[in-house]
Design a protein around this motif. Structure first.
Motif, mmCIF file in Angstrom:
data_model
loop_
_atom_site.group_PDB
_atom_site.id
_atom_site.type_symbol
_atom_site.label_atom_id
_atom_site.label_comp_id
_atom_site.label_asym_id
_atom_site.label_seq_id
_atom_site.Cartn_x
_atom_site.Cartn_y
_atom_site.Cartn_z
ATOM 1 N N ASP A 191 -23.042 -10.628 3.195
ATOM 2 C CA ASP A 191 -23.982 -11.599 2.619
ATOM 3 C C ASP A 191 -24.182 -11.395 1.118
ATOM 4 O O ASP A 191 -25.297 -11.518 0.590
ATOM 5 C CB ASP A 191 -25.335 -11.529 3.332
ATOM 6 C CG ASP A 191 -25.230 -11.828 4.824
ATOM 7 O OD1 ASP A 191 -24.352 -12.626 5.201
ATOM 8 O OD2 ASP A 191 -26.009 -11.240 5.594
ATOM 9 N N GLY A 192 -23.091 -11.050 0.431
ATOM 10 C CA GLY A 192 -23.160 -10.894 -1.011
ATOM 11 C C GLY A 192 -23.684 -9.564 -1.507
ATOM 12 O O GLY A 192 -23.887 -9.384 -2.716
ATOM 13 N N HIS A 193 -23.913 -8.630 -0.604
ATOM 14 C CA HIS A 193 -24.449 -7.319 -0.973
ATOM 15 C C HIS A 193 -23.444 -6.228 -0.609
ATOM 16 O O HIS A 193 -23.109 -6.053 0.564
ATOM 17 C CB HIS A 193 -25.769 -7.041 -0.252
ATOM 18 C CG HIS A 193 -26.892 -7.927 -0.677
ATOM 19 N ND1 HIS A 193 -26.922 -9.275 -0.395
ATOM 20 C CD2 HIS A 193 -28.028 -7.649 -1.362
ATOM 21 C CE1 HIS A 193 -28.038 -9.799 -0.884
ATOM 22 N NE2 HIS A 193 -28.731 -8.829 -1.485
ATOM 23 N N GLY A 194 -22.983 -5.484 -1.624
ATOM 24 C CA GLY A 194 -22.150 -4.328 -1.343
ATOM 25 C C GLY A 194 -22.946 -3.242 -0.655
ATOM 26 O O GLY A 194 -24.153 -3.097 -0.886
ATOM 27 N N LYS A 195 -22.278 -2.493 0.210
ATOM 28 C CA LYS A 195 -22.988 -1.422 0.906
ATOM 29 C C LYS A 195 -22.028 -0.317 1.298
ATOM 30 O O LYS A 195 -20.799 -0.486 1.296
ATOM 31 C CB LYS A 195 -23.706 -1.956 2.148
ATOM 32 C CG LYS A 195 -22.804 -2.527 3.218
ATOM 33 C CD LYS A 195 -23.561 -2.842 4.504
ATOM 34 C CE LYS A 195 -24.670 -3.829 4.333
ATOM 35 N NZ LYS A 195 -25.367 -4.138 5.613
ATOM 36 N N VAL A 196 -22.607 0.825 1.638
ATOM 37 C CA VAL A 196 -21.849 1.975 2.114
ATOM 38 C C VAL A 196 -22.334 2.321 3.510
ATOM 39 O O VAL A 196 -23.510 2.620 3.719
ATOM 40 C CB VAL A 196 -22.039 3.184 1.169
ATOM 41 C CG1 VAL A 196 -21.450 4.441 1.788
ATOM 42 C CG2 VAL A 196 -21.370 2.920 -0.177
ATOM 43 N N GLN A 197 -21.398 2.257 4.472
ATOM 44 C CA GLN A 197 -21.711 2.572 5.869
ATOM 45 C C GLN A 197 -21.536 4.068 6.106
ATOM 46 O O GLN A 197 -20.585 4.677 5.607
ATOM 47 C CB GLN A 197 -20.792 1.795 6.817
ATOM 48 C CG GLN A 197 -20.685 0.300 6.539
ATOM 49 C CD GLN A 197 -21.886 -0.491 7.036
ATOM 50 O OE1 GLN A 197 -22.921 0.075 7.380
ATOM 51 N NE2 GLN A 197 -21.763 -1.805 7.074
ATOM 52 N N GLY A 218 -28.275 -6.922 -4.711
ATOM 53 C CA GLY A 218 -27.801 -8.258 -5.017
ATOM 54 C C GLY A 218 -27.225 -8.399 -6.411
ATOM 55 O O GLY A 218 -26.665 -9.442 -6.754
ATOM 56 N N THR A 219 -27.323 -7.335 -7.222
ATOM 57 C CA THR A 219 -26.832 -7.383 -8.603
ATOM 58 C C THR A 219 -25.635 -6.463 -8.836
ATOM 59 O O THR A 219 -25.135 -6.401 -9.961
ATOM 60 C CB THR A 219 -27.945 -6.978 -9.588
ATOM 61 O OG1 THR A 219 -28.296 -5.602 -9.375
ATOM 62 C CG2 THR A 219 -29.174 -7.844 -9.403
ATOM 63 N N MET A 220 -25.181 -5.765 -7.808
ATOM 64 C CA MET A 220 -24.140 -4.757 -7.998
ATOM 65 C C MET A 220 -22.907 -5.042 -7.142
ATOM 66 O O MET A 220 -22.351 -4.162 -6.499
ATOM 67 C CB MET A 220 -24.693 -3.366 -7.684
ATOM 68 C CG MET A 220 -25.727 -2.886 -8.677
ATOM 69 S SD MET A 220 -26.236 -1.159 -8.426
ATOM 70 C CE MET A 220 -27.231 -1.311 -6.947
ATOM 71 N N GLY A 221 -22.461 -6.286 -7.140
ATOM 72 C CA GLY A 221 -21.229 -6.634 -6.455
ATOM 73 C C GLY A 221 -21.427 -6.923 -4.983
ATOM 74 O O GLY A 221 -22.434 -6.529 -4.380
ATOM 75 N N ASP A 222 -20.446 -7.634 -4.391
ATOM 76 C CA ASP A 222 -20.574 -8.057 -2.998
ATOM 77 C C ASP A 222 -19.764 -7.210 -2.029
ATOM 78 O O ASP A 222 -19.800 -7.440 -0.823
ATOM 79 C CB ASP A 222 -20.190 -9.532 -2.848
ATOM 80 C CG ASP A 222 -18.800 -9.850 -3.403
ATOM 81 O OD1 ASP A 222 -18.067 -8.906 -3.764
ATOM 82 O OD2 ASP A 222 -18.471 -11.045 -3.484
ATOM 83 N N LEU A 239 -23.579 8.933 -5.707
ATOM 84 C CA LEU A 239 -22.701 8.005 -5.017
ATOM 85 C C LEU A 239 -21.905 7.248 -6.068
ATOM 86 O O LEU A 239 -22.480 6.584 -6.932
ATOM 87 C CB LEU A 239 -23.503 7.020 -4.165
ATOM 88 C CG LEU A 239 -22.705 5.869 -3.529
ATOM 89 C CD1 LEU A 239 -21.704 6.397 -2.507
ATOM 90 C CD2 LEU A 239 -23.635 4.838 -2.902
ATOM 91 N N ILE A 240 -20.587 7.380 -6.001
ATOM 92 C CA ILE A 240 -19.689 6.624 -6.876
ATOM 93 C C ILE A 240 -19.115 5.464 -6.083
ATOM 94 O O ILE A 240 -18.680 5.636 -4.938
ATOM 95 C CB ILE A 240 -18.567 7.523 -7.428
ATOM 96 C CG1 ILE A 240 -19.147 8.531 -8.433
ATOM 97 C CG2 ILE A 240 -17.486 6.698 -8.098
ATOM 98 C CD1 ILE A 240 -18.125 9.513 -8.973
ATOM 99 N N ILE A 241 -19.102 4.276 -6.692
ATOM 100 C CA ILE A 241 -18.579 3.087 -6.037
ATOM 101 C C ILE A 241 -17.732 2.289 -7.017
ATOM 102 O O ILE A 241 -17.878 2.419 -8.231
ATOM 103 C CB ILE A 241 -19.712 2.185 -5.485
ATOM 104 C CG1 ILE A 241 -20.692 1.829 -6.612
ATOM 105 C CG2 ILE A 241 -20.425 2.859 -4.322
ATOM 106 C CD1 ILE A 241 -21.733 0.806 -6.232
ATOM 107 N N SER A 242 -16.854 1.453 -6.469
ATOM 108 C CA SER A 242 -16.100 0.481 -7.251
ATOM 109 C C SER A 242 -16.482 -0.901 -6.743
ATOM 110 O O SER A 242 -15.906 -1.399 -5.768
ATOM 111 C CB SER A 242 -14.594 0.734 -7.101
ATOM 112 O OG SER A 242 -14.232 1.986 -7.654
ATOM 113 N N PRO A 243 -17.488 -1.525 -7.360
ATOM 114 C CA PRO A 243 -17.997 -2.799 -6.854
ATOM 115 C C PRO A 243 -17.058 -3.955 -7.169
ATOM 116 O O PRO A 243 -16.500 -4.047 -8.266
ATOM 117 C CB PRO A 243 -19.331 -2.961 -7.584
ATOM 118 C CG PRO A 243 -19.165 -2.186 -8.852
ATOM 119 C CD PRO A 243 -18.262 -1.036 -8.519
#
Length: 495
Positions: A191-197, A218-222, A239-243
């Protein structure tokens, strides 16, 4: 290009390694080949995978298509090092061979990104099996080795699909052990929100879902690719991510506290990780010195990649040591081992660079350099100063690094850098104590990595100048500038 079907994993590895050796032997243009970075012998390279220190040696796996210098069905390339500087290529570790990672055609399937752990002396790879058209498209898988070179796939998949319907992606598992339990974070979105499972396990083969450890507001990638969650500093985690789909921001970090009971990261600070164009999918390892070391992919999707014309594509950054400040920000600095590459030394004493002056360093002509330049930032707030790298004799090619004292803006301009994409990388940074600006950079034929003020900010870019564009210059505009110190070393090749 591989076309045969019904081959075993071992047969596919044999085919891939044979072809890679043939193509590597045929490479005959080194104009963009790097001197001291990990790069593929031939073919395509992207995300670093499975970074680990195992039996006293550092191992780096990576996304690899050995048959062409283009994105294709992903294999896992493999290299090792005793010192994080000199790398030895090993046989390809993984090839798509099973229903959960083997499809048809040239794209849309493969052994996608993941990580590595030491499971009681067995080097174990955890990766995403991706096949377009499968339901689900992405699952999590294991491969195990007793000798750290030859890998056998387990009874896969160990996680047969995402925890909920409608996920945008379910890939790039990063696994670590805390006390007596294994933990895994997987990149996803909805739903447009990046997440980490988050998942937990007692055995690596059976996993329990624990919910989302962190997700976007909602502002950091989907979709958050290539997550890496690890302790850094006292009672803190990062936590490092590639959005995905976050504009120019391709990597981020979130720092705070991770609660192993609730499985949640409480974020206190977040920021872009690197301010260049060519930095993606970084991964970290913890070594036996207690250092948290990071390596990233030194390219980006969608960019022009001139080295493809020469039969290869992709490179990794130099290894960087991460530290966490009291404010929750990350600093990144080159690992100390890289000083072993230093050769001939060049230096300049403290001096004034007069207004609107360009100082050519005639003795410095190389495409492999480490430079440490320290400037004194005046209170006049007028001048702009910096360096010009890989300058051609007629000044038509150069890469400019500049700092403007009026607004604290630092730029790396590669619009005149050569064949690759142009563009200007920019960030804002205040001087250090005593009003100094420290620029520590590594130049390597087709790359520039810049560490600013002790690694408080970094810029990573690929550049593709002509081989004979080797000049280095210092400059000052709008006012005079004091160069406090300048040291440069010609760097040796690891190949």
């Amino acid at each position: 290009m591989e076309t045969k079907q019904n081959l075993t994993h071992e047969q596919r590895l044999e085919l891939a390694n044979k072809k890679a050796a043939e193509l590597a032997a045929a490479l005959d243009n080194d104009r963009f080949r790097l001197h001291y970075h990990l790069m593929p012998r031939t073919g395509w390279m992207n995300d670093p995978n499975g970074l680990i220190q195992f039996n006293g040696e550092y191992h780096a796996f990576y996304q690899h298509y050995p048959f062409e210098p283009h994105n294709g069905p992903m294999h896992w390339g493999h290299a090792k090092s005793s010192d994080l500087v000199h790398w030895e290529h090993l046989p390809i570790a993984l090839a798509p061979s099973e229903p959960y990672d083997l499809g048809s055609g040239n794209n849309g399937y493969g052994c996608w990104s993941g990580s590595a752990v030491d499971d009681n002396g067995k080097l174990t790879l955890i990766y995403t099996g991706h096949v377009d058209g499968n339901n689900p498209v992405e699952v999590q898988c294991l491969a195990v080795s007793k000798d750290g070179v030859q890998f056998e796939k387990a009874a896969n998949p160990v996680i047969p699909g995402p925890p909920e319907e409608g996920c945008f992606g379910f890939r790039d598992p990063k696994v670590w052990k805390h006390e007596d339990k294994w933990y895994m974070v997987i990149g996803s979105g909805k739903d447009g929100h990046g997440k980490v499972q988050l998942y937990t396990s007692d055995s690596l083969h059976h996993w329990q879902y624990s919910g989302a450890a962190a997700q976007s507001d909602g502002t950091m990638g989907d979709m958050w690719e290539c997550p890496d969650l690890f302790p850094l500093g006292e009672a803190n985690h990062v936590l490092i991510i590639s959005p995905m789909n976050m504009g120019s921001t391709k990597t981020m970090y979130l720092s705070g506290s991770f609660n192993y009971d609730s499985g949640k990261l409480e974020t206190a600070y977040s920021e872009r990780l690197d301010y260049g164009f060519d930095f993606y999918a970084p991964q970290t390892l913890l070594d036996d010195q207690g250092r948290r070391i990071m390596i990233g992919w030194m390219n980006i999707w969608g960019a022009k990649m001139p080295e493809q014309e020469d039969g290869w594509m992709g490179a990794m950054t130099i290894p960087r040591e991460l530290k966490l400040t009291e404010k929750g920000t990350i600093t990144m600095e080159p690992v100390a081992e890289l000083t072993a590459l230093r050769g001939k030394h060049h230096s300049l004493e403290r001096q004034v660079i007069e207004r609107d002056t360009v100082l050519r360093l005639h003795a410095l002509q190389s495409d492999a350099l480490e430079i440490v330049a320290v400037f004194e930032v005046s209170d006049s707030h007028e001048e702009e100063f910096g360096l010009l790298l890989r300058c051609s004799a007629d000044d038509s090619q150069y890469t400019e690094i500049s700092y403007c004292t009026s607004n604290g803006q630092l730029l790396m301009d590669r619009n005149q850098s050569g064949q690759g994409d142009g563009g200007i990388s920019e960030l804002t940074i205040e001087p250090m104590e005593r009003g100094r600006l420290k620029l520590h950079l590594f130049l390597d034929r087709s790359s520039v990595e810049l560490f600013i003020n002790g690694g408080h900010k970094t810029i990573t870019n690929r550049i593709y100048p002509n081989p004979d564009s080797l000049g280095i210059k210092l400059f000052s505009r709008q006012g005079s500038t004091i160069l406090h110190s300048f040291d440069a070393w010609e760097l040796q090749s690891i190949w």
